[in-house]
Design a protein around this motif. Structure first.
Motif, PDB file in Angstrom:
ATOM      1  N   ASN A  22       0.810  -1.274  -0.018  1.00  0.00           N
ATOM      2  CA  ASN A  22      -0.090  -0.050  -0.048  1.00  0.00           C
ATOM      3  C   ASN A  22       0.864   1.313   0.097  1.00  0.00           C
ATOM      4  OD1 ASN A  22      -2.509   1.255   0.280  1.00  0.00           O
ATOM      5  ND2 ASN A  22      -1.645   2.072   2.227  1.00  0.00           N
ATOM      6  N   VAL A  23       1.979   1.172   0.846  1.00  0.00           N
ATOM      7  CA  VAL A  23       2.793   2.337   0.924  1.00  0.00           C
ATOM      8  C   VAL A  23       3.589   2.574  -0.782  1.00  0.00           C
ATOM      9  CG1 VAL A  23       5.025   3.428   1.936  1.00  0.00           C
ATOM     10  CG2 VAL A  23       3.289   2.046   3.348  1.00  0.00           C
ATOM     11  N   VAL A  24       3.939   1.460  -1.123  1.00  0.00           N
ATOM     12  CA  VAL A  24       4.555   1.487  -2.412  1.00  0.00           C
ATOM     13  C   VAL A  24       3.588   2.128  -3.535  1.00  0.00           C
ATOM     14  CG1 VAL A  24       5.467   0.120  -4.464  1.00  0.00           C
ATOM     15  CG2 VAL A  24       6.005  -0.346  -2.211  1.00  0.00           C
ATOM     16  N   SER A  50      10.252   1.069  19.292  1.00  0.00           N
ATOM     17  CA  SER A  50       9.753   0.326  20.647  1.00  0.00           C
ATOM     18  C   SER A  50       8.778  -0.576  20.420  1.00  0.00           C
ATOM     19  CB  SER A  50       9.519   1.270  21.824  1.00  0.00           C
ATOM     20  OG  SER A  50       8.524   1.847  21.511  1.00  0.00           O
ATOM     21  N   GLN A  51       8.846  -1.934  20.937  1.00  0.00           N
ATOM     22  CA  GLN A  51       7.749  -2.878  20.744  1.00  0.00           C
ATOM     23  C   GLN A  51       6.538  -2.487  21.345  1.00  0.00           C
ATOM     24  OE1 GLN A  51       8.831  -5.399  18.757  1.00  0.00           O
ATOM     25  NE2 GLN A  51       6.788  -6.220  18.912  1.00  0.00           N
ATOM     26  N   VAL A  52       5.344  -2.747  20.757  1.00  0.00           N
ATOM     27  CA  VAL A  52       4.172  -2.525  21.402  1.00  0.00           C
ATOM     28  C   VAL A  52       3.420  -3.770  21.486  1.00  0.00           C
ATOM     29  CG1 VAL A  52       3.989  -0.206  20.391  1.00  0.00           C
ATOM     30  CG2 VAL A  52       2.982  -2.091  18.979  1.00  0.00           C
ATOM     31  N   THR A  53       2.385  -3.851  22.490  1.00  0.00           N
ATOM     32  CA  THR A  53       1.678  -5.233  22.635  1.00  0.00           C
ATOM     33  C   THR A  53       0.236  -5.184  22.373  1.00  0.00           C
ATOM     34  OG1 THR A  53       1.426  -4.548  25.056  1.00  0.00           O
ATOM     35  CG2 THR A  53       3.424  -5.948  24.416  1.00  0.00           C
ATOM     36  N   SER A  54      -0.173  -3.882  22.130  1.00  0.00           N
ATOM     37  CA  SER A  54      -1.467  -3.594  21.903  1.00  0.00           C
ATOM     38  C   SER A  54      -1.761  -2.476  20.786  1.00  0.00           C
ATOM     39  CB  SER A  54      -2.384  -3.394  23.099  1.00  0.00           C
ATOM     40  OG  SER A  54      -3.740  -3.134  22.649  1.00  0.00           O
ATOM     41  N   VAL A  55      -2.766  -2.609  19.644  1.00  0.00           N
ATOM     42  CA  VAL A  55      -2.698  -1.645  18.793  1.00  0.00           C
ATOM     43  C   VAL A  55      -3.415  -0.552  19.405  1.00  0.00           C
ATOM     44  CG1 VAL A  55      -5.248  -2.208  17.967  1.00  0.00           C
ATOM     45  CG2 VAL A  55      -3.526  -1.251  16.641  1.00  0.00           C
ATOM     46  N   SER A  56      -3.743  -0.417  20.547  1.00  0.00           N
ATOM     47  CA  SER A  56      -4.620   0.797  20.968  1.00  0.00           C
ATOM     48  C   SER A  56      -3.424   1.614  21.578  1.00  0.00           C
ATOM     49  CB  SER A  56      -5.478   0.526  22.383  1.00  0.00           C
ATOM     50  OG  SER A  56      -4.577  -0.357  23.419  1.00  0.00           O
ATOM     51  N   GLN A  57      -2.023   1.053  21.776  1.00  0.00           N
ATOM     52  CA  GLN A  57      -0.898   1.825  22.083  1.00  0.00           C
ATOM     53  C   GLN A  57      -0.472   2.832  21.059  1.00  0.00           C
ATOM     54  OE1 GLN A  57       0.964  -1.800  23.787  1.00  0.00           O
ATOM     55  NE2 GLN A  57       2.251  -0.158  24.503  1.00  0.00           N
ATOM     56  N   LEU A  58      -0.998   2.430  19.741  1.00  0.00           N
ATOM     57  CA  LEU A  58      -0.513   3.359  18.794  1.00  0.00           C
ATOM     58  C   LEU A  58      -1.793   4.595  18.559  1.00  0.00           C
ATOM     59  CD1 LEU A  58       0.458   0.571  16.400  1.00  0.00           C
ATOM     60  CD2 LEU A  58       2.169   2.142  17.718  1.00  0.00           C
ATOM     61  N   SER A  59      -1.276   5.828  18.913  1.00  0.00           N
ATOM     62  CA  SER A  59      -2.170   7.040  19.061  1.00  0.00           C
ATOM     63  C   SER A  59      -2.727   7.221  17.643  1.00  0.00           C
ATOM     64  CB  SER A  59      -1.566   8.243  19.792  1.00  0.00           C
ATOM     65  OG  SER A  59      -0.415   8.556  18.980  1.00  0.00           O
ATOM     66  N   ASP A  60      -1.887   7.141  16.530  1.00  0.00           N
ATOM     67  CA  ASP A  60      -2.436   7.523  15.089  1.00  0.00           C
ATOM     68  C   ASP A  60      -2.986   6.437  14.398  1.00  0.00           C
ATOM     69  OD1 ASP A  60      -0.121   6.184  15.080  1.00  0.00           O
ATOM     70  OD2 ASP A  60       0.855   7.272  13.451  1.00  0.00           O
ATOM     71  N   VAL A  61      -3.385   5.470  15.158  1.00  0.00           N
ATOM     72  CA  VAL A  61      -4.102   4.291  14.297  1.00  0.00           C
ATOM     73  C   VAL A  61      -5.563   4.124  14.842  1.00  0.00           C
ATOM     74  CG1 VAL A  61      -4.067   1.792  13.914  1.00  0.00           C
ATOM     75  CG2 VAL A  61      -2.126   3.077  13.874  1.00  0.00           C
ATOM     76  N   GLN A  62      -6.329   4.308  14.059  1.00  0.00           N
ATOM     77  CA  GLN A  62      -7.923   4.477  14.563  1.00  0.00           C
ATOM     78  C   GLN A  62      -8.568   3.031  14.059  1.00  0.00           C
ATOM     79  OE1 GLN A  62      -8.745   6.670  16.495  1.00  0.00           O
ATOM     80  NE2 GLN A  62      -6.602   7.721  16.215  1.00  0.00           N
ATOM     81  N   PRO A  63      -9.675   2.652  14.678  1.00  0.00           N
ATOM     82  CA  PRO A  63     -10.413   1.554  14.201  1.00  0.00           C
ATOM     83  C   PRO A  63     -11.163   1.640  12.918  1.00  0.00           C
ATOM     84  CG  PRO A  63     -11.101   2.063  16.811  1.00  0.00           C
ATOM     85  CD  PRO A  63     -10.184   3.335  16.118  1.00  0.00           C
ATOM     86  N   ASN A  64     -11.255   2.837  12.265  1.00  0.00           N
ATOM     87  CA  ASN A  64     -11.643   2.822  10.801  1.00  0.00           C
ATOM     88  C   ASN A  64     -10.477   2.987   9.949  1.00  0.00           C
ATOM     89  OD1 ASN A  64     -10.671   5.530  11.676  1.00  0.00           O
ATOM     90  ND2 ASN A  64     -12.391   6.346  10.716  1.00  0.00           N
ATOM     91  N   ASP A  65      -9.485   2.979  10.415  1.00  0.00           N
ATOM     92  CA  ASP A  65      -8.067   2.838   9.223  1.00  0.00           C
ATOM     93  C   ASP A  65      -8.273   1.446   8.536  1.00  0.00           C
ATOM     94  OD1 ASP A  65      -7.330   5.193   9.928  1.00  0.00           O
ATOM     95  OD2 ASP A  65      -5.633   4.339  11.654  1.00  0.00           O
ATOM     96  N   TRP A  66      -8.079   1.570   7.245  1.00  0.00           N
ATOM     97  CA  TRP A  66      -8.193   0.517   6.292  1.00  0.00           C
ATOM     98  C   TRP A  66      -7.480  -0.853   6.774  1.00  0.00           C
ATOM     99  CZ3 TRP A  66      -4.272  -1.941   3.607  1.00  0.00           C
ATOM    100  CH2 TRP A  66      -3.308  -1.533   3.444  1.00  0.00           C
ATOM    101  N   ALA A  67      -5.983  -0.577   7.430  1.00  0.00           N
ATOM    102  CA  ALA A  67      -5.394  -1.636   7.928  1.00  0.00           C
ATOM    103  C   ALA A  67      -5.374  -1.787   9.311  1.00  0.00           C
ATOM    104  CB  ALA A  67      -3.809  -1.079   7.515  1.00  0.00           C
ATOM    105  N   PHE A  68      -6.225  -1.447  10.270  1.00  0.00           N
ATOM    106  CA  PHE A  68      -6.446  -1.836  11.299  1.00  0.00           C
ATOM    107  C   PHE A  68      -6.551  -3.069  11.864  1.00  0.00           C
ATOM    108  CE2 PHE A  68      -9.015  -2.231  15.411  1.00  0.00           C
ATOM    109  CZ  PHE A  68      -8.256  -1.245  16.200  1.00  0.00           C
ATOM    110  N   THR A  88       3.404   6.529  18.565  1.00  0.00           N
ATOM    111  CA  THR A  88       2.643   6.656  17.080  1.00  0.00           C
ATOM    112  C   THR A  88       3.316   5.512  16.217  1.00  0.00           C
ATOM    113  OG1 THR A  88       4.554   8.301  16.198  1.00  0.00           O
ATOM    114  CG2 THR A  88       2.720   9.193  17.193  1.00  0.00           C
ATOM    115  N   PHE A  89       2.576   5.318  15.204  1.00  0.00           N
ATOM    116  CA  PHE A  89       2.924   4.305  14.086  1.00  0.00           C
ATOM    117  C   PHE A  89       3.449   4.835  12.921  1.00  0.00           C
ATOM    118  CE2 PHE A  89       1.779   1.026  10.701  1.00  0.00           C
ATOM    119  CZ  PHE A  89       2.736  -0.009  11.038  1.00  0.00           C
ATOM    120  N   ARG A  90       2.834   6.127  12.640  1.00  0.00           N
ATOM    121  CA  ARG A  90       3.345   6.876  11.293  1.00  0.00           C
ATOM    122  C   ARG A  90       3.069   5.931  10.005  1.00  0.00           C
ATOM    123  NH1 ARG A  90       9.107   9.419  12.736  1.00  0.00           N
ATOM    124  NH2 ARG A  90       8.367  10.251  14.936  1.00  0.00           N
ATOM    125  N   GLY A  91       1.782   5.331   9.971  1.00  0.00           N
ATOM    126  CA  GLY A  91       1.204   4.453   8.819  1.00  0.00           C
ATOM    127  C   GLY A  91       1.370   5.198   7.502  1.00  0.00           C
TER     128      GLY A  91
END
Length: 526
Positions: A22-24, A50-68, A88-91
């Motif tokens: 998708n990025v490409v 840094s490693q994350v254990t839950s997607v909720s830890q990524l502030s810029d990832v929302q449930p309505n994102d296509w790759a959530f 942040t994930f910086r998707g």
């Protein structure tokens, strides 16, 4: 069981690939990988992930994102997605090949750990169904990406197999000209005898080399058998022809040779070994200056005649003061390679130029020019302005001043012109000669279709307005140079240019009959 693990490994690989794909697709091409040293610098500048254990830890990832859902699975089920310390994930950030390799490796390592332990419910039919659905949804993108890669590889292989050189580009040009004096009577009481229609060609092969990517070695091989008609004055010369009084041949010679390189961020130096000209030193600020192959067909219509006082061997320096102002300095000698007394680089003929070019906008250009020269006559104009001072057998120095301007009224109409004044002083018996010239140009780019150019030049070729030098007389009247041409683009490589030059009162003498010269120029570029 083995088939199950194979599906699991494929699942992680496909999901990671989908994220990358998708990025490409958005960036259209992966960034060029950095070298090891560049990567170290980049790593030092980027924040440590840094490693994350839950997607909720990524502030810029929302449930309505296509790759959530894909991120949630990779983070919470497999634990192979890292975020930045600020949460942040910086998707939307472009993905480098290094980052893709690192992320894929992390997921594969995690899968290998799970396979080795085999202590958890690693996958479900729902996971496999999701992966299959993702593969189906992105099948078009996968095919497109694969096609792009195949195309790039094919083109790269073709270029490598057929390239002329890794450092040199070969280009060429042929100018074929049919010309004639359409109206021919008498000039200076002499009958014009050059009444035959002629066909001549100027052929050039150019080698453009670069060794650092910022320098240029230019070598031009040329053959030119085009001659100017003898109309008893040096007005109306054709720029692509050999100089009046010389005869062209089909001999092939190394014509132009120069090497340019940067001297700092905004300074360019050019060392000219042969056949240098004004356009190698500075901008002539004329839409019609196409070096004889394009634009005006006459020497006068191509550029301000004062530029003709430069030699052809020497040095040029250009410095850019921002985007709007440039300073050009040049010293060119026509006897630089002659070691005999009275010649050489500094003891013989020369022309030294200084020009300030101002470009306040894309459509407006202004050039202020000063040239100091020694024993360098003008190349076009009346006989008094071009030849008589040379025939007087006197050493002379000249100071010339010029102003050139180009104003784009619109995209399809450009108003331009120039004025030039030359004061020449005889150094032995003393005396001075003043010479003036001017022109107004009207340009019509893309007339008829894109790539065409129509032009009109109206002006006065160099005229002696005052003289107290024996053998050089003041021109009695004023001759006007009126030129029109239409450059028609037949294809990307072929242009056809019919042109007419009308000289009223040639040699600035009302007693002479008007002269009309016609030319049909065809330019082949490859």
């Amino acid at each position: 069981m083995q088939k199950f693990w194979t599906y699991l490994i494929a699942s992680s690989t496909v999901v990671s690939g989908i994220l990358c794909m998708n990025v490409v697709a958005r960036a259209e091409a992966l960034p060029v990988p950095a070298t090891n040293s560049e990567q170290q610098v980049n790593n030092s500048q980027e924040e440590t992930v840094s490693q994350v254990t839950s997607v909720s830890q990524l502030s810029d990832v929302q449930p309505n994102d296509w790759a959530f859902q894909a991120l949630q699975s990779l983070v919470e089920r497999y634990g192979c997605i890292a975020g930045y310390p600020n949460g942040t994930f910086r998707g939307n950030r472009a993905l480098s090949r290094y980052e893709f390799a690192a992320g894929l490796n992390a997921c594969l390592d995690r899968v290998n750990e799970l396979i080795a332990t085999a202590t958890a419910d690693l996958t479900t039919k729902q996971d496999l169904a999701t992966i299959q659905k993702l593969q189906e949804q992105f099948s078009t993108e996968l095919v497109t990406l694969r096609g792009r890669v195949d195309t790039v590889e094919a083109k790269t292989a073709e270029l490598e197999a057929n390239q002329f050189s890794t450092t040199t580009k070969l280009q060429g040009q042929v100018v074929a000209v049919v010309s004639d004096v359409l109206k021919n009577k008498k000039v200076n009481s002499e009958e014009i005898t050059d009444k035959n229609t002629t066909l001549g060609t100027r052929t050039r092969l150019e080698l453009v080399s670069s060794f650092t990517g910022k320098d240029t070695l230019f070598t031009r091989i040329q053959s030119n058998n085009i001659n100017n008609p003898d109309i008893k004055t040096k007005e109306g010369n054709l720029f692509f022809a050999n100089l009046p009084g010389t005869t062209g041949t089909n001999d092939v010679t190394i014509d132009a040779l120069w090497y340019a390189f940067p001297l700092g961020k905004n300074t360019q130096v050019k060392l000219i070994a042969n056949a240098g000209a004004a356009d190698d030193v500075t901008s002539t600020v004329n839409l019609f200056d196409g070096d004889g192959a394009f634009g005006a067909v006459s020497t006068f219509g191509t550029r301000n005649p004062i530029y003709g006082q430069l030699g052809d061997k020497g040095i040029a320096v250009n410095h850019q003061f921002g985007d709007k102002i440039a300073l050009s300095l040049g010293y060119l000698s026509s006897t630089a390679n002659d070691p005999t007394p009275g010649n050489g680089l500094f003891d013989g003929n020369y022309g030294a130029l200084a020009q300030l070019t101002v470009k306040p906008s894309d459509r407006i250009s202004l050039g202020l020019t000063y040239i100091n020269s020694y024993n360098q006559p003008l190349l076009t104009g009346s006989n008094a302005a071009t030849s008589d001072i040379v025939l007087s057998d006197e050493n002379f120095s000249s100071n010339s001043y010029g102003v050139q301007a180009s104003l784009g009224i619109s995209k399809k109409f450009v108003l331009g012109g120039w004025a030039g004044y030359t004061n020449s002083k005889v150094l032995t018996t003393k005396g001075e000669v003043d010479t003036f010239n001017y022109a107004v140009t009207l340009g019509f780019p893309d007339l008829g279709k894109k790539g065409n150019l129509a032009g009109v030049i109206v002006g006065m070729e160099p005229k002696v307005t005052s003289s107290n030098v024996v053998g050089v007389t003041k021109d009695p009247n004023t001759s006007y140079h009126i030129e029109g041409f239409y450059q028609y683009k037949l294809s990307d490589n072929i242009t056809l240019t019919p042109a007419v030059i009308w000289l009223t009162a040639p040699d600035h003498n009302d007693n002479n009959d008007n002269v009309v010269i016609g030319a049909l120029r065809t330019t082949f570029s490859f």
